[in-house]
Scaffold this active site. Sequence first.
Site, PDB file in Angstrom:
ATOM      1  N   LYS A 113     -62.314   1.671  14.737  1.00  0.00           N
ATOM      2  CA  LYS A 113     -62.127   2.789  13.798  1.00  0.00           C
ATOM      3  C   LYS A 113     -61.287   2.321  12.411  1.00  0.00           C
ATOM      4  O   LYS A 113     -61.415   3.286  11.521  1.00  0.00           O
ATOM      5  CB  LYS A 113     -61.035   3.504  14.672  1.00  0.00           C
ATOM      6  CG  LYS A 113     -61.474   3.980  16.106  1.00  0.00           C
ATOM      7  CD  LYS A 113     -61.231   5.599  16.334  1.00  0.00           C
ATOM      8  CE  LYS A 113     -62.076   5.823  17.552  1.00  0.00           C
ATOM      9  NZ  LYS A 113     -62.570   4.854  18.674  1.00  0.00           N
TER      10      LYS A 113
HETATM   11  C1  LIG Z   1     -63.600   5.148  19.527  1.00  0.00           C
HETATM   12  C2  LIG Z   1     -63.854   3.786  20.175  1.00  0.00           C
HETATM   13  C3  LIG Z   1     -65.240   4.051  20.987  1.00  0.00           C
HETATM   14  C4  LIG Z   1     -66.161   5.354  20.785  1.00  0.00           C
HETATM   15  O1  LIG Z   1     -66.524   5.494  19.641  1.00  0.00           O
HETATM   16  P1  LIG Z   1     -67.039   7.012  19.256  1.00  0.00           P
HETATM   17  O2  LIG Z   1     -67.560   7.011  17.862  1.00  0.00           O
HETATM   18  O3  LIG Z   1     -66.150   8.076  19.655  1.00  0.00           O
HETATM   19  O4  LIG Z   1     -68.360   7.289  20.111  1.00  0.00           O
HETATM   20  C5  LIG Z   1     -65.765   2.850  21.399  1.00  0.00           C
HETATM   21  N1  LIG Z   1     -65.024   1.755  21.490  1.00  0.00           N
HETATM   22  C6  LIG Z   1     -63.705   1.770  20.919  1.00  0.00           C
HETATM   23  C7  LIG Z   1     -63.134   0.561  21.179  1.00  0.00           C
HETATM   24  C8  LIG Z   1     -63.246   2.828  20.376  1.00  0.00           C
HETATM   25  O5  LIG Z   1     -62.048   2.634  19.754  1.00  0.00           O
END
Ligand SMILES: *Cc1c(COP(=O)(O)O)cnc(C)c1O
Length: 499
Positions: A113
């Site tokens: 993120k």
């Molecule tokens: C948020 C997240 C996901 C999922 O991503 P999306 O964009 O919500 O599908 C997968 N793995 C990790 C470690 C995350 O933080």
Amino acid sequence: MQYISTRNNFNKVSASKAIKLGMVPAGGLFVPERIPRLALQEIENMGSLPYQQLAQEILSLYLGDYTFEEIGSCASRAYHDSVFNTPEIAPLRKINDCMYILELWHGPTAAFKDMALQIMPYLLSLAMEKNQTGKETVILVATSGDTGKAALEGFKDVEGLKIIVFYPKGGVSKIQELQMTSTGGQNTFVVSVEGNFDDCQNAVKNIFSDREFNLQLEEKGFELSSANSINWGRLAPQIVYYFWSYLQMLTRSEINIGDKVNICVPTGNFGNILAAFYAGLMGLPVKKLICASNENKVLADFINTGVYDRRRELKKTMSPSMDILVSSNLERFLFELADRKGNRINSWFEQLQKDGFFEINLDTLRKVKDIMTGDFATEEETLYTIKNVYHKYNYLIDTHTAVGINVYKKYMEATSEKSPTIIVSTANPYKFNTSVLKALKGKEALIDKDEFDVLEEIKNLTGIDIHPGLKDLDKKEVRHKWTCSTEKVKEKVKEILSL
Ligand SMILES: *Cc1c(COP(=O)(O)O)cnc(C)c1O
């Protein structure tokens, strides 16, 4: 470039306005009025650019009312090697002839993120300047663990703005919780909610669509914005690393320009894989998108049957950032596949809200299956995959990445497909250390150990450095101790803002 609503219920707005508003006030998500296209030659020409400049090029296609220089400045501050622990920003590692792992966890919080949340605050700051209202912006975030800390880091001490993060109590790892509750900054607030992630997300969504409350806020000099992955300012930066990884393969002569690659994404809210879909619409040669779920396999079921059904128990898994039953960004994907017919999206998603499910028509389902395949990994398979990948390739992965690799393997076995595949690695293995150690050594290895012992144990075992964002958290002061029930989320916002 202007932005329209997926539900055909709002006027066109500029990019900065879409980023400032977060979501469409009447419900629905902002999408660009058209998807820009790049010719193969244009893609190839970007092959020598460093990450920051590639981001500048791609984002400039979308952010119509930002200047090229403004975007360049945002990108170079966000993707700086004092913020990310490698100048490559998003390294691509070749594991075998077909598998390439795109490491998206070199930012400050050790999960993907950061790729969006390091740049988004700069984009939002500019958006506030461009749409001056003289009000203080309040960012509301519902998090299943990773978004919260990444947003807090991105937004802390940014002037003219407060950020309030809600997370499900007991629904995030100890380290994730400490990362959030130890955050500094005068404008940061963190609240644990007695409920699961969907409860948190719904409570926050309800606040956004609560007209009366929004008016009340306005009178007091506040306005709401969101940093969740439904915000266009989160999504657009994620498109960049799909071009980046393709170009990495190209410059290393692993592929020729035009060769198609698969992209496999461990998926929760559908933001990351949606960005890959947009990259494909823009002209990136994508063969198949592989959507990987954990045991909360709503998406896998949807892709296989055309029925989206959230009427089931949310399971707590060892890949908690994917423990989601309502994948908000799916709305944008279906908007494109349903030929941008907002009325249709409106009826599907209203039915989801009202009845807990909807079914798409066969024509749309056929398009879904053309583009995407979906499957899931069980908890046991996740553990096994971590162990197996470590022993086979001497490469340590976290639980989310393991879900991706397991689903990719199933796809390979079912299709004998050998195209090069980019598998997105969304978190550093130390972030989900307990499960990683359990995978390597069995659950006995966890007896009498807290998460910090586990970090050390994995380090001794593998010799891999602990990610800097995860070190010494046990020595930091817990600054945020708020907690509330799902019904009281709005009250908490009032309390924090002294309304
Ligand atoms: C948020 C997240 C996901 C999922 O991503 P999306 O964009 O919500 O599908 C997968 N793995 C990790 C470690 C995350 O933080």
